[in-house]
Design a protein around this motif. Structure first.
Motif, PDB file in Angstrom:
ATOM      1  N   PRO A 187      33.441  33.350  36.724  1.00 28.89           N
ATOM      2  CA  PRO A 187      34.176  34.628  36.667  1.00 28.89           C
ATOM      3  C   PRO A 187      33.648  35.586  35.602  1.00 28.89           C
ATOM      4  CG  PRO A 187      35.713  32.798  36.867  1.00 28.89           C
ATOM      5  CD  PRO A 187      34.369  32.211  36.596  1.00 28.89           C
ATOM      6  N   LEU A 203      34.136  38.995  41.683  1.00 28.50           N
ATOM      7  CA  LEU A 203      35.066  38.286  40.796  1.00 28.50           C
ATOM      8  C   LEU A 203      36.003  37.377  41.590  1.00 28.50           C
ATOM      9  CD1 LEU A 203      36.295  37.696  38.066  1.00 28.50           C
ATOM     10  CD2 LEU A 203      37.681  39.772  38.312  1.00 28.50           C
ATOM     11  N   VAL A 207      36.158  33.291  41.320  1.00 23.11           N
ATOM     12  CA  VAL A 207      37.384  32.572  40.939  1.00 23.11           C
ATOM     13  C   VAL A 207      37.764  31.548  41.998  1.00 23.11           C
ATOM     14  CG1 VAL A 207      39.868  32.822  40.554  1.00 23.11           C
ATOM     15  CG2 VAL A 207      38.278  34.411  39.467  1.00 23.11           C
TER      16      VAL A 207
END
Length: 444
Positions: A187, A203, A207
């Motif tokens: 991340p 992102l 994640v």
């Protein structure tokens, strides 16, 4: 919508589906119990909602109908706000996970929670002054000059988590460390790229991949350890049973019965009955995997005391105060404690002594108290034989694992010993633990 938009929506919807599948596996597999798994479940759900909202923001983008107008604003707000919530949940998860291996400072978690509150407040402010982003008249999202500040909070949080892993790196294995580091490194790399590159939702993808890695490595590892724990408990049951049938006890009991055959045949017959019932109770403990009625455990204990009273006569006395008996306990909970009181307490005194066995109902369940006026011991001092208080620790471990119960020892040399066993009601695990610190034993 552009090709990049379709790619983002597809990736995020697949990530959302995978997160929900893993969450359902945890829930249906009855692994959602326990603080660690509950936190991981929240992590999955929060990530799935973020992915769903970001996909919705892309789908509603550029449309001017009322649903799309509100959809873009609500979706973008939730993506930003829940991102900080997700980070706080992961930090809590990391703290609890490390806490299973060592003592962890609560300061990092407090810092992350504080950062999350401040960052979420800034997201709210951004809805009115376009701090992080704005949505134009065509219902299209645009970054603003202070967008980088929204990423700083996340990077700060990841740095704090990295500090936790570095600080407590000796407490976990290399495989565990690698899985946890993936949630930090991927991340952070994605956030750094997104500051300069706009378009692809890196992102959220990073994640999601990190969460799946944690599930595959850590959650599966936890299942393996649970199986090992069950095997350890099985071996402990065998060890406990064998420890109860000790050769010297068998020899002494049979010698006593032999003497009674010549002097008091009716008493010898009674002793044989007590001896056979005692052995049967120990054998049954090998296969008992669930708590048994306290009355059954009490009968086993009475058989043991009758045999010892035949051997030691008036030197071993027993007093019972049992207003409540309608509850269950793990097998061999009471008898080993009473045996300790007899062997290591009252029979060590020339004049002998008394064992008191009492029960009471408490607010959270039931309490069994075993008290003796024997020689006592120092709970902090290791026995001379170097074996430790193995009987007490075995009982404590089985109480914790089978019913969430607890055991407390209070002993003073020369005064005697009191052992308190707490049995919680179903669904109310007992948080009582640890050996007493030499407080004076009281008498019922």
């Amino acid at each position: 919508m552009s090709v990049v938009g379709y790619i983002n929506v597809s990736l995020e919807l697949w990530g959302c589906v995978l997160s929900f599948i893993v969450a359902v596996c945890l829930f249906v597999g009855d692994r959602s119990r326990g603080a660690l798994n509950r936190l991981f479940l929240r992590l999955l759900v929060c990530n799935a909602v973020i992915l769903l909202c970001d996909a919705a923001a892309w789908l509603f983008k550029g449309r001017l109908d009322p649903v799309s107008w509100w959809g873009v604003r609500i979706s973008n707000f939730l993506v930003f706000a829940l991102g900080y919530v997700l980070l706080a949940i992961f930090t809590h998860y990391l703290t609890v996970y490390l806490g299973q291996h060592t003592r962890v400072s609560p300061v990092p978690l407090r810092l992350i929670r504080g950062m999350a509150v401040v960052s979420m407040a800034l997201v709210v402010v951004s809805q009115f002054c376009d701090l992080f982003y704005r949505i134009d008249d065509q219902n299209v999202y645009h970054r603003q000059g202070w967008f980088w500040l929204s990423q700083v909070g996340g990077i700060f949080g990841m740095c704090v988590n990295a500090g936790l892993l570095v600080r407590y790196r000796e407490a976990i294995e290399r495989q565990e460390s690698a899985a946890l580091w993936s949630y930090i490194l991927l991340p952070v790399l994605a956030m750094c790229v997104q500051i300069f590159v706009y378009g692809v939702a890196l992102l959220n993808l990073a994640v999601t991949i990190s969460i799946l890695v944690i599930f595959l490595f850590l959650q599966v590892e936890q299942a393996r350890r649970t199986k090992e724990r069950e095997l350890e408990l099985t071996q402990m049951r065998i060890s406990v049973m064998l420890s109860q049938i000790q050769p010297h006890f068998l020899y002494n009991a049979l010698t006593t019965i032999k003497g009674l055959c010549a002097t008091d045949p009716p008493q010898a017959e009674k002793a044989v009955d007590s001896f056979s019932l005692f052995l049967r109770g120990n054998m049954n403990s090998l296969t008992a995997r669930r708590p048994i009625p306290f009355s059954q455990e009490l009968t086993h204990c009475r058989n043991y005391l009758e045999l010892e009273q035949l051997r030691f006569g008036e030197r071993v006395k027993a007093v019972y105060d049992l207003p409540v008996t309608d509850f269950s306990v793990p097998t061999l909970t009471l008898q080993p404690i009473v045996e300790n009181a007899v062997r290591h307490g009252i029979t060590k005194r020339r004049e002998g002594g008394t064992v008191w066995i009492a029960t009471e109902e408490t607010e959270g369940g039931w309490r069994i108290t075993v008290t003796d006026d024997g020689v006592g011991f120092d709970p902090e001092k290791k026995p001379e034989d170097g074996c430790g208080h193995a009987g007490i620790e075995n009982v404590r471990m089985r109480l914790e694992n089978q019913c969430g119960g607890g055991l407390d020892v209070e002993s003073v040399p020369g005064r005697g010993t009191t052992v308190k066993i707490d049995i919680p009601r179903e669904g109310k695990p007992c948080e009582h633990d640890c050996v007493g610190r030499g407080r004076r034993a009281h008498r019922p």
